[in-house]
Design an enzyme around this catalytic site. Structure first.
Site, PDB file in Angstrom:
ATOM      1  N   PHE A   4     -23.649 -23.950  12.686  1.00 31.86           N
ATOM      2  CA  PHE A   4     -23.905 -23.727  11.349  1.00 31.86           C
ATOM      3  C   PHE A   4     -23.374 -22.333  11.574  1.00 31.86           C
ATOM      4  O   PHE A   4     -23.194 -21.868  13.280  1.00 31.86           O
ATOM      5  CB  PHE A   4     -25.401 -23.998  11.089  1.00 31.86           C
ATOM      6  CG  PHE A   4     -26.023 -24.415  10.078  1.00 31.86           C
ATOM      7  CD1 PHE A   4     -26.524 -25.651  11.089  1.00 31.86           C
ATOM      8  CD2 PHE A   4     -26.272 -23.521   8.222  1.00 31.86           C
ATOM      9  CE1 PHE A   4     -27.114 -26.942   9.746  1.00 31.86           C
ATOM     10  CE2 PHE A   4     -26.790 -24.484   8.016  1.00 31.86           C
ATOM     11  CZ  PHE A   4     -26.950 -25.954   8.339  1.00 31.86           C
TER      12      PHE A   4
ATOM     13  N   ASP B  69     -28.777 -14.996  21.149  1.00 32.51           N
ATOM     14  CA  ASP B  69     -28.360 -15.344  22.178  1.00 32.51           C
ATOM     15  C   ASP B  69     -28.426 -14.498  22.981  1.00 32.51           C
ATOM     16  O   ASP B  69     -27.772 -14.584  24.077  1.00 32.51           O
ATOM     17  CB  ASP B  69     -27.309 -13.845  21.474  1.00 32.51           C
ATOM     18  CG  ASP B  69     -26.314 -14.800  20.027  1.00 32.51           C
ATOM     19  OD1 ASP B  69     -25.861 -16.663  20.186  1.00 32.51           O
ATOM     20  OD2 ASP B  69     -26.157 -14.377  19.183  1.00 32.51           O
TER      21      ASP B  69
ATOM     22  N   ASN C 219     -36.469 -14.053  15.281  1.00 33.49           N
ATOM     23  CA  ASN C 219     -35.137 -13.238  14.081  1.00 33.49           C
ATOM     24  C   ASN C 219     -35.548 -14.173  12.919  1.00 33.49           C
ATOM     25  O   ASN C 219     -37.508 -15.107  13.491  1.00 33.49           O
ATOM     26  CB  ASN C 219     -33.684 -14.312  14.954  1.00 33.49           C
ATOM     27  CG  ASN C 219     -33.670 -15.740  14.260  1.00 33.49           C
ATOM     28  OD1 ASN C 219     -34.090 -16.458  14.259  1.00 33.49           O
ATOM     29  ND2 ASN C 219     -33.345 -16.253  15.992  1.00 33.49           N
TER      30      ASN C 219
ATOM     31  N   PRO D 181     -28.024 -19.360  27.327  1.00 32.04           N
ATOM     32  CA  PRO D 181     -26.764 -20.474  27.075  1.00 32.04           C
ATOM     33  C   PRO D 181     -26.439 -20.912  25.406  1.00 32.04           C
ATOM     34  O   PRO D 181     -27.426 -21.121  24.746  1.00 32.04           O
ATOM     35  CB  PRO D 181     -27.305 -21.782  27.633  1.00 32.04           C
ATOM     36  CG  PRO D 181     -28.915 -21.370  27.544  1.00 32.04           C
ATOM     37  CD  PRO D 181     -28.605 -20.261  27.831  1.00 32.04           C
ATOM     38  N   ASP D 182     -25.736 -21.626  25.113  1.00 30.69           N
ATOM     39  CA  ASP D 182     -25.281 -21.438  24.057  1.00 30.69           C
ATOM     40  C   ASP D 182     -25.240 -23.090  23.983  1.00 30.69           C
ATOM     41  O   ASP D 182     -24.178 -24.143  24.535  1.00 30.69           O
ATOM     42  CB  ASP D 182     -23.846 -21.220  23.428  1.00 30.69           C
ATOM     43  CG  ASP D 182     -23.352 -21.294  22.211  1.00 30.69           C
ATOM     44  OD1 ASP D 182     -23.439 -22.494  21.844  1.00 30.69           O
ATOM     45  OD2 ASP D 182     -23.346 -20.594  21.221  1.00 30.69           O
TER      46      ASP D 182
ATOM     47  N   LYS E 246     -47.848  -6.879  31.060  1.00 35.77           N
ATOM     48  CA  LYS E 246     -47.306  -6.306  29.651  1.00 35.77           C
ATOM     49  C   LYS E 246     -46.938  -5.079  30.328  1.00 35.77           C
ATOM     50  O   LYS E 246     -47.293  -3.915  30.973  1.00 35.77           O
ATOM     51  CB  LYS E 246     -48.813  -6.187  28.935  1.00 35.77           C
ATOM     52  CG  LYS E 246     -48.672  -5.245  27.720  1.00 35.77           C
ATOM     53  CD  LYS E 246     -50.196  -5.084  27.156  1.00 35.77           C
ATOM     54  CE  LYS E 246     -49.515  -4.626  25.685  1.00 35.77           C
ATOM     55  NZ  LYS E 246     -50.937  -3.589  25.301  1.00 35.77           N
TER      56      LYS E 246
ATOM     57  N   LYS F 273     -16.370 -23.325  19.957  1.00 41.57           N
ATOM     58  CA  LYS F 273     -17.615 -23.537  20.054  1.00 41.57           C
ATOM     59  C   LYS F 273     -17.497 -25.164  19.983  1.00 41.57           C
ATOM     60  O   LYS F 273     -18.026 -25.893  20.813  1.00 41.57           O
ATOM     61  CB  LYS F 273     -19.136 -23.188  19.051  1.00 41.57           C
ATOM     62  CG  LYS F 273     -19.150 -22.202  19.371  1.00 41.57           C
ATOM     63  CD  LYS F 273     -20.515 -22.240  18.948  1.00 41.57           C
ATOM     64  CE  LYS F 273     -20.835 -20.353  18.815  1.00 41.57           C
ATOM     65  NZ  LYS F 273     -22.594 -20.572  18.462  1.00 41.57           N
TER      66      LYS F 273
ATOM     67  N   ALA G 228     -30.502 -24.673  14.067  1.00 37.77           N
ATOM     68  CA  ALA G 228     -31.132 -23.079  15.105  1.00 37.77           C
ATOM     69  C   ALA G 228     -30.728 -21.960  14.780  1.00 37.77           C
ATOM     70  O   ALA G 228     -29.413 -21.600  15.071  1.00 37.77           O
ATOM     71  CB  ALA G 228     -31.906 -23.139  16.332  1.00 37.77           C
TER      72      ALA G 228
HETATM   73  O1  PMT Z   1     -33.986 -21.135   9.068  1.00 40.57           O
HETATM   74  P1  PMT Z   1     -34.004 -20.960   7.908  1.00 40.57           P
HETATM   75  O2  PMT Z   1     -34.848 -19.558   7.090  1.00 40.57           O
HETATM   76  O3  PMT Z   1     -33.689 -22.204   7.104  1.00 40.57           O
HETATM   77  O4  PMT Z   1     -32.582 -20.380   8.074  1.00 40.57           O
HETATM   78  C1  PMT Z   1     -31.579 -21.179   7.824  1.00 40.57           C
HETATM   79  C2  PMT Z   1     -30.090 -20.627   8.637  1.00 40.57           C
HETATM   80  C3  PMT Z   1     -29.500 -18.881   8.448  1.00 40.57           C
HETATM   81  C4  PMT Z   1     -30.809 -19.977  10.549  1.00 40.57           C
HETATM   82  C5  PMT Z   1     -29.181 -21.770   8.878  1.00 40.57           C
HETATM   83  O5  PMT Z   1     -29.143 -22.203   7.728  1.00 40.57           O
HETATM   84  C6  PMT Z   1     -28.346 -21.421  10.400  1.00 40.57           C
HETATM   85  O6  PMT Z   1     -27.230 -20.489   9.652  1.00 40.57           O
HETATM   86  N1  PMT Z   1     -28.272 -21.016  11.015  1.00 40.57           N
HETATM   87  C7  PMT Z   1     -27.945 -20.928  12.621  1.00 40.57           C
HETATM   88  C8  PMT Z   1     -28.089 -19.612  13.194  1.00 40.57           C
HETATM   89  C9  PMT Z   1     -26.929 -18.775  13.848  1.00 40.57           C
HETATM   90  O7  PMT Z   1     -27.607 -18.520  14.708  1.00 40.57           O
HETATM   91  O8  PMT Z   1     -26.072 -18.620  13.405  1.00 40.57           O
HETATM   92  P2  PMT Z   1     -24.539 -18.230  14.589  1.00 40.57           P
HETATM   93  O9  PMT Z   1     -23.379 -18.084  13.623  1.00 40.57           O
HETATM   94  O10 PMT Z   1     -25.281 -17.824  15.648  1.00 40.57           O
HETATM   95  O11 PMT Z   1     -24.431 -19.490  15.483  1.00 40.57           O
HETATM   96  C10 PMT Z   1     -23.378 -20.439  15.915  1.00 40.57           C
HETATM   97  C11 PMT Z   1     -23.745 -21.274  15.624  1.00 40.57           C
HETATM   98  O12 PMT Z   1     -23.926 -22.132  17.593  1.00 40.57           O
HETATM   99  C12 PMT Z   1     -25.209 -22.044  15.280  1.00 40.57           C
HETATM  100  O13 PMT Z   1     -25.111 -23.600  15.301  1.00 40.57           O
HETATM  101  C13 PMT Z   1     -26.384 -22.187  16.550  1.00 40.57           C
HETATM  102  O14 PMT Z   1     -27.218 -23.159  16.137  1.00 40.57           O
HETATM  103  C14 PMT Z   1     -25.626 -22.382  17.662  1.00 40.57           C
HETATM  104  N2  PMT Z   1     -26.002 -21.765  18.847  1.00 40.57           N
HETATM  105  C15 PMT Z   1     -25.786 -20.227  19.089  1.00 40.57           C
HETATM  106  C16 PMT Z   1     -26.286 -18.998  19.646  1.00 40.57           C
HETATM  107  C17 PMT Z   1     -26.526 -20.057  21.010  1.00 40.57           C
HETATM  108  N3  PMT Z   1     -27.047 -19.279  22.402  1.00 40.57           N
HETATM  109  N4  PMT Z   1     -26.937 -21.591  20.596  1.00 40.57           N
HETATM  110  C18 PMT Z   1     -26.155 -22.488  19.709  1.00 40.57           C
HETATM  111  O15 PMT Z   1     -26.391 -23.525  19.894  1.00 40.57           O
END
Ligand code: PMT
Length: 405
Positions: A325, A277, A209, A305-306, A287, A343, A273
């Site tokens: 985030f 997903d 991404n 995994p989350d 390949k 979460k 991060a």
């Molecule tokens: O990296 P930059 O270009 O500076 O951009 C910053 C950002 C937009 C990436 C950052 O500010 C941000 O929003 N990060 C979270 C991105 C994200 O994947 O969000 P989400 O809404 O899909 O996930 C929710 C939360 O679960 C996040 O804290 C994510 O880190 C966490 N997560 C999600 C999926 C997963 N498998 N494991 C996780 O820990």
């Protein structure tokens, strides 16, 4: 104010070197010891004798001096300091620092150091405005090199504009505030995730991404600046490692989870991060071939995994404060509230990642912090200001925890 602090002062070539003589006096008046390193160019402006007389220390000028190397050595020079100050910092030494060069004692010392570095740039205004200098300074800023100035005014070359070295007392003020920066998070351990993950499709292709890692890296830097022992678990990014942070580089979500779990116990976890997903269930060893395959391959995806949910539910290994985030494109706060509940984290920082906002990859962010009590709307800030504000809020949280204990 600076009692017992050891400053390594590197003088590069610039007429402002005369101000550095006064800087030595000002630092010593406040109790700091100052050891001087001079480039060859600096010695055209002030003499090693002046620097030695004012600092009452030997002055080092030559990388290949048998005497200096046997007595001190550039590695010891770089390590036996609490702070390295480059003043004046000419366009040339800034360029050499940015390029990672080590072609004299000053730059070798700067490359070998594990200590914080402060630069006080000075040069002609056109040299300062030049795209090369601006790119070099931006790179040093990003690497966590501290900077004071330059200011504007009459320049030694007769022109007027930006490029004046900061005055000695301004430099002293920055040095004092550096040494008295907050240690509010000293004794706390933080894990921060940052950047994207790469999930292999085959040995040469991956799902990813647009995360740049700027936000997560800035948060790790801000926590470290407040004294937290900080571990940054980062997906692939070109962001430089923040100063004072242990960086673990990973590729996939499963690697990121393993690195986070191995870094426990921790007091703080911040998951910034953008973790993929899904991943391809069984990426082939070879390949995928387009030729002769008929239809495009059907990729079977399985859920990753989350990490945030896993850390939030880690039982007695759960960090005391878990911050996530929420990257949303609509109903930002509503979705963030639901995500926080799902979460199990303490706080969630919702940000709008619609393409028009430029949040992914850009330099600024607009946060809505959701916790158990409600929503706090932050104004649009640079990602480093978001990080500083979050680190301060985390520090206040732990101050309150301590007060209640
Ligand atoms: O990296 P930059 O270009 O500076 O951009 C910053 C950002 C937009 C990436 C950052 O500010 C941000 O929003 N990060 C979270 C991105 C994200 O994947 O969000 P989400 O809404 O899909 O996930 C929710 C939360 O679960 C996040 O804290 C994510 O880190 C966490 N997560 C999600 C999926 C997963 N498998 N494991 C996780 O820990």
């Amino acid at each position: 104010m600076l009692e017992g602090r050891r400053i390594l002062l590197i003088l590069s070539g610039g007429i402002a070197a005369y101000k550095s003589l006064d800087l030595i006096r000002r630092l010593r008046e406040r109790g700091a010891s100052v050891r001087g390193v001079m480039t060859e160019a600096a010695q055209h402006f002030v003499t090693p004798l002046s620097v030695a007389a004012l600092s009452e220390e030997a002055v080092y000028t030559d990388l290949f001096s048998l005497k200096d190397e046997s007595e001190m050595g550039h590695i010891r020079l770089s390590r036996e300091a609490d702070l390295i100050v480059v003043a004046p910092a000419s366009a040339d030494i800034i360029a050499r620092m940015a390029a990672g060069m080590a072609n004299d004692l000053a730059t070798t010392t700067l490359l070998a150091t594990d200590k914080p570095v402060l630069i006080a740039p000075t040069m002609n205004l056109q040299m300062w405005a030049h795209a090369a200098t601006q790119a070099n300074v931006a790179l040093l800023d990003k690497r966590g090199i501290l900077r004071v100035g330059p200011g504007s005014g009459d320049l030694a070359c007769g022109e007027v504009g930006s490029g004046r070295m900061a005055e000695p007392l301004e430099i002293v003020a920055v040095i004092e505030s550096f040494f008295h920066r907050s240690t509010q998070l000293k004794g706390r351990r933080a894990i921060v995730t940052s950047g994207p993950t790469h999930e292999p499709i085959d040995p040469v292709r991956f799902i990813a991404n647009r995360s740049s890692g700027k936000q997560g890296h800035a948060i790790a830097a801000a926590l470290a600046r407040m004294g937290a022992e900080t571990i940054l678990v980062s997906g692939p990014t070109v962001e430089p490692d923040p100063a004072g942070v242990r960086v673990i580089r990973i590729e996939t979500a499963r690697d990121m989870l393993a690195a986070c779990e191995a870094s426990l116990p921790a007091d703080i976890a911040v998951c910034a991060a953008a973790v993929a997903d899904w991943r391809v269930e069984t990426p082939p060893q070879q390949k995928l071939k387009k030729e002769g395959s008929g239809a495009p391959p059907a990729l079977k995806l399985v859920e990753n995994p989350d990490i945030l949910a896993t850390l939030s539910g880690a039982g007695n290994r759960r960090p005391r404060l878990v911050v996530g985030f929420a990257a949303e494109t609509e109903k930002i706060v509503e979705h963030a509230k639901a995500k926080r509940a799902r979460k199990g984290c303490d706080w969630i920082l919702a940000n709008d990642v619609s393409p028009a906002t430029g949040t992914f990859g850009g330099d600024s962010n607009t946060i809505h912090l959701v916790d158990g009590t409600g929503v706090e709307d932050w104004p649009a800030l640079s990602k480093s200001d978001v990080a500083a504000r979050l680190a301060q809020r985390i520090a206040s949280y732990f101050d309150a925890v301590k007060a209640a204990e």
